[in-house]
Structure formats: C-alpha cells, structure tokens
Write an enzyme that holds these catalytic residues in place. Structure first.
Site, short mmCIF file in Angstrom:
data_model
loop_
_atom_site.label_atom_id
_atom_site.label_comp_id
_atom_site.label_asym_id
_atom_site.label_seq_id
_atom_site.Cartn_x
_atom_site.Cartn_y
_atom_site.Cartn_z
N THR A 53 -3.64 5.89 -21.86
CA THR A 53 -3.51 4.55 -21.31
C THR A 53 -2.05 4.14 -21.55
O THR A 53 -1.32 4.81 -22.28
CB THR A 53 -4.43 3.53 -22.02
OG1 THR A 53 -4.22 3.65 -23.42
CG2 THR A 53 -5.88 3.77 -21.70
N LYS A 93 -1.83 0.31 -24.93
CA LYS A 93 -2.17 0.20 -26.36
C LYS A 93 -0.88 0.23 -27.17
O LYS A 93 -0.03 -0.63 -27.01
CB LYS A 93 -3.14 1.31 -26.73
CG LYS A 93 -4.48 1.21 -25.98
CD LYS A 93 -5.50 2.20 -26.48
CE LYS A 93 -6.84 2.02 -25.81
NZ LYS A 93 -7.02 2.82 -24.59
N ARG A 112 -1.79 -2.70 -18.45
CA ARG A 112 -3.05 -1.95 -18.49
C ARG A 112 -3.00 -0.88 -17.40
O ARG A 112 -2.76 -1.19 -16.23
CB ARG A 112 -4.24 -2.87 -18.24
CG ARG A 112 -4.32 -4.04 -19.18
CD ARG A 112 -5.65 -4.72 -19.10
NE ARG A 112 -6.64 -3.92 -19.79
CZ ARG A 112 -6.84 -3.96 -21.11
NH1 ARG A 112 -6.11 -4.75 -21.87
NH2 ARG A 112 -7.74 -3.21 -21.68
N GLU A 142 -0.44 4.87 -0.53
CA GLU A 142 -1.23 6.08 -0.81
C GLU A 142 -0.35 7.32 -0.66
O GLU A 142 0.46 7.40 0.26
CB GLU A 142 -2.43 6.15 0.13
CG GLU A 142 -3.53 5.18 -0.28
CD GLU A 142 -4.69 5.15 0.69
OE1 GLU A 142 -4.73 5.96 1.63
OE2 GLU A 142 -5.58 4.30 0.50
N ASP A 159 -5.96 13.56 -25.02
CA ASP A 159 -6.02 12.15 -24.63
C ASP A 159 -5.33 11.36 -25.74
O ASP A 159 -5.88 11.18 -26.83
CB ASP A 159 -7.47 11.71 -24.47
CG ASP A 159 -7.59 10.23 -24.09
OD1 ASP A 159 -6.60 9.49 -24.24
OD2 ASP A 159 -8.68 9.82 -23.65
N TYR A 217 0.86 -1.19 0.00
CA TYR A 217 0.00 0.00 0.00
C TYR A 217 0.89 1.24 0.00
O TYR A 217 1.85 1.30 0.77
CB TYR A 217 -0.89 0.03 1.25
CG TYR A 217 -2.34 -0.17 0.89
CD1 TYR A 217 -3.01 0.81 0.16
CD2 TYR A 217 -3.03 -1.32 1.25
CE1 TYR A 217 -4.33 0.62 -0.22
CE2 TYR A 217 -4.34 -1.51 0.88
CZ TYR A 217 -5.00 -0.54 0.15
OH TYR A 217 -6.29 -0.71 -0.21
N1 DSN Z 1 -10.00 2.74 -25.51
C1 DSN Z 1 -11.03 1.90 -26.04
C2 DSN Z 1 -10.55 1.21 -27.26
O1 DSN Z 1 -10.07 1.93 -28.08
O2 DSN Z 1 -10.68 0.00 -27.47
C3 DSN Z 1 -11.64 1.06 -25.04
O3 DSN Z 1 -12.21 1.92 -24.08
#
Ligand code: DSN
Length: 426
Positions: A241, A244, A250, A72, A215, A70
C-alpha cells in the site's frame, strides 16, 4: 423558444457555479462532516499502525484536476486521447518509486494493497493453485488467502504462523512449503512486529519452485529509508500500500523485475482494474518524492524509536507484548489470560482519545471481532512530531486503562489532550 434559451442559460450558470464554488458553499453537509473529521484527527492520538497523516502537498495532488482524466493503459500506450500530460505524472511516480526501492519495473496503478495482491495472483497463478501465506490470526492479511477473501476462494490456501515466542520459524515455513508445494509463497503481514527475512523466504521458494510474493504494505517506509531489509532482490513480485508507513495517499503499488513487467501490467489492466486514478497517482508521485528526501530517513528512524520506547515502557508497567518487543513501527499487546478483551480495551482507550485497533494475537481463542490483543503503531503520531518522552506518557495511559480500568479516565484524558495540543495537525 424563450424557455429553452432561459433553461440553457440557467444550466450554463449552474455549471459555472459548480466549477467555482468551494465545498463549504456547494455542500455544507459534507463540509461540516469534513471539519469534524479534521477535529477528530487533531484531538485524538492515532495509534492505528496502518494510518498516517499525509503532507499538504499530497493532499493537494490528490484533490487536483487529474481526477477528471481517464487513462486506461500504461504511459505512452493508452486507450484514450489526451493522456500526454497525465503520462508525465505517472512516469514521474514510476521513476521515483524505482529509485526508492531499486526495482527494475513498477506499476503505480493498483487502487489498494488488496488490489495489488489480486493482480499479482492473477499474473502468477491460476484459480485452484495453492498459495502459502501467514495466518490471519497470527499476523497475516485477509488478501493472503483468507477464506473470506477472493484469494481464499480462488486459490487453495495454506498457512504458516509464528512460534511460541511470536517469531516466524523459517524451518517450519520450509517444512510446510515442502509438504504443500505452493505456487506462491507470500512474505508479509499486517500485525508482525519483527524483521522479515526475505532472503530466507526466497531460499524456501527456490527449494519448492514457488514464486515469492513480498507484501511490504506495513514496512514500506522503513524499507525505503534503509531501516529494514529490502525484498526487491529476493522476491519475484513485491506489493505494497502507499498510505501506511510510506505516508502517501491511499493506494497500491507493484514492483518486479523486467521479465515479469508485462504480465504484471496486464494483470492490473485489463486483468483486475479499469481506469487508473490519476489524481491518486499524482499524489503517489509527490509522496515518493518526499520519500527520496534526506529528512524522510529521520522520520522513519523516529517511527521505529518511538515504537521501541512504547513497547519497553508498556513492559515496564507489566504489560505483555507479543514477541517481547518490536523491530518496526508496530507492537501487539497480548491480553490472553486477562478478562479484558481487545474490543473492551479499544473502547476504553477511545474514552481517553486514543485510537488503536483490536487484533487477534498468537494463541487467541476469542473471535476476531472481540480479539485478545491490541495493535499499536507510531507512524501517524510521529508525523505529528511526538517523541520518545511522549510515548513514555502514552504507555502509562494505556497501562492504566489495562491495569486500573476506566476509573483512571480523567487524568489520562488530560495527559492525551495535552499531547494533542502540543502537536497540532495542520
Ligand atoms: N492493512 C490492514 C491494516 O493493517 O490495518 C487493513 O487491511
């Protein structure tokens, strides 16, 4: 008394076993599911634009002992003792991320891209404020103001889309921004295959005194490799994210300049999250280290070349591609006017071991669950090692499934199986 001693000995033995037994020994059910998922990922061509295969090193860090801690707070200012070592791994992740994108401040704690966006909204706006994002049905993302998402429930959301050629029309975005006067403008998408002009977005934001939130979830990899314009100099806040094109675990990240650092950190914790996932942060550090290596640029270049080849080859088979091609890692097949729906094509491709997801396309009149489009992306297959000539074959398989239908299944399946065999996953 004897019983108590016996019981505690038994518990100690059990505890020891739990710490020593591997997954196969301790939980054959989950082990078996995991083996079968491994086989699925090996035996199929994953063309879902948002998926990838992480390295062995990322997997190890994700499954490491950091999972137990933990922490925080932020490095060197935690609300728990014993954080001095996980501090090191979080600082490493932050420093590597800052180096990749050239940002002044980074927070690597968001559990996902949607969590990163939520924290950014929390830092920059108040419930009831207006946000301007890309329409979900034309390429945007749920977390950019969709009425089904907290972003659309907390904020008044307005949208821009694409023009008849499938491109963002920046004059129209400006027009909408002037009319709506949003607090935040979001530049980012989950199904947009063209270069995003972040400098133009910032000019628009400046004209209406709005924050610009970039984003880059989908295009973080090409940006990291210098193959797509970097938003850092233009956006007030940049989210992404990590799983990808970036090819990490993730998770999510937020970047900004020093003036917003404190607001962003507080918006992540305690604003919208509790304890950070230290094992995921360790895995992010590993992935960011990989992104700083010279061979990462070659990988990203191949991702883009493969996507271009796939788009061009599909067009040569008479398939319509939204915007007529791609500048990045993804492309959208446009099925408007055909009887075949995105859902049917997705199902049919599964029969030949191709996994790609249906998507609405500009001008779509079908519901999102059915859709008139299919999104294809090359990050995962490129990690396996596929090259342009493989995508020429894949395009033929996809085109046959559209033009001829499932009657061409047997031969197509053989082509896909052959490619999968040539590029096994670890
Ligand atoms: N980001 C999305 C995608 O492109 O698959 C899923 O939320």
């Amino acid at each position: 008394m004897d019983n108590i001693v016996e019981n505690s000995q038994l518990m100690a033995t059990k505890g020891e076993n739990i710490m020593r037994q591997n997954l196969q020994q301790q939980d054959p059910d989950v082990y078996d599911i995991t083996v079968r998922e491994h086989k699925r990922q090996n035996d199929n061509l994953i063309l879902i634009a948002s998926e990838n295969y992480v390295s062995q090193a990322v997997l190890e860090a994700q499954g490491s002992i950091h999972i137990n801690k933990y922490a925080e707070g932020v490095p060197n200012k935690r609300y728990y003792p014993g954080c001095e070592i996980v501090d090191e791994v979080e600082i490493l992740a932050i420093e590597r991320l800052k180096k990749i994108f050239g940002c002044e401040h980074a927070n690597v704690q968001p559990h996902s891209g949607a969590s990163a966006n939520l924290a950014a909204f929390f830092a920059l706006a108040k419930p009831g404020d207006k946000i301007l994002g890309m329409n979900l049905s034309e390429g945007g993302h749920l977390s950019h103001g969709s009425k089904f998402n907290v972003s659309g429930k907390w904020f008044e959301s307005v949208f821009y889309g694409v023009d008849k050629n499938g491109y963002i029309d920046y004059d129209v975005v400006l027009e909408i921004a002037k009319r709506e006067k949003p607090k935040i403008i979001i530049a980012g998408a989950s199904a947009y295959s063209r270069t995003v002009d972040f400098a133009k977005f910032r000019e628009i934001a400046n004209q209406v005194d709005a924050y610009l939130l970039a984003d880059i979830a989908h295009i973080a990899g090409p940006i990291a490799a210098g193959l797509h314009p970097n938003p850092i100099a233009h956006a007030h806040v940049t989210t992404s994210t990590t799983q990808k094109t970036l090819r990490g675990p993730r998770g999510g990240i937020i970047m900004c300049d020093s003036s917003l650092a404190n607001d962003i950190d507080k918006a992540v914790f305690p604003g919208t999250q509790g304890g950070p996932l230290m094992n995921t942060i360790a895995a992010k550090a590993v992935a960011f280290g990989e992104a700083l290596k010279p061979e990462y640029k070659d990988y990203q270049r191949s991702v883009l070349e493969n996507a271009k080849t796939l788009a061009k080859s599909l067009q040569q088979h008479g398939i319509k591609i939204v915007s007529g091609g791609t500048d990045n890692h993804l492309l959208l097949i446009d099925l408007i006017g055909l009887e075949l729906t995105g859902k049917q094509l997705e199902d049919n491709l599964l029969k030949v071991n191709i996994v790609a997801n249906r998507n609405t396309v500009p001008g779509d009149t079908r519901k999102a669950y059915i859709s008139s489009g299919l999104r294809l992306g090359t990050p995962a297959t490129t990690t396996r090692g596929l090259q342009c000539n493989d995508f020429v074959l894949i395009a033929k398989v996809v085109a046959d499934m559209i033009n001829i239908g499932v009657s061409s299944c047997e031969q197509s399946l053989k082509i896909v199986q052959d490619i999968c065999k040539r590029y096994p996953i670890a």
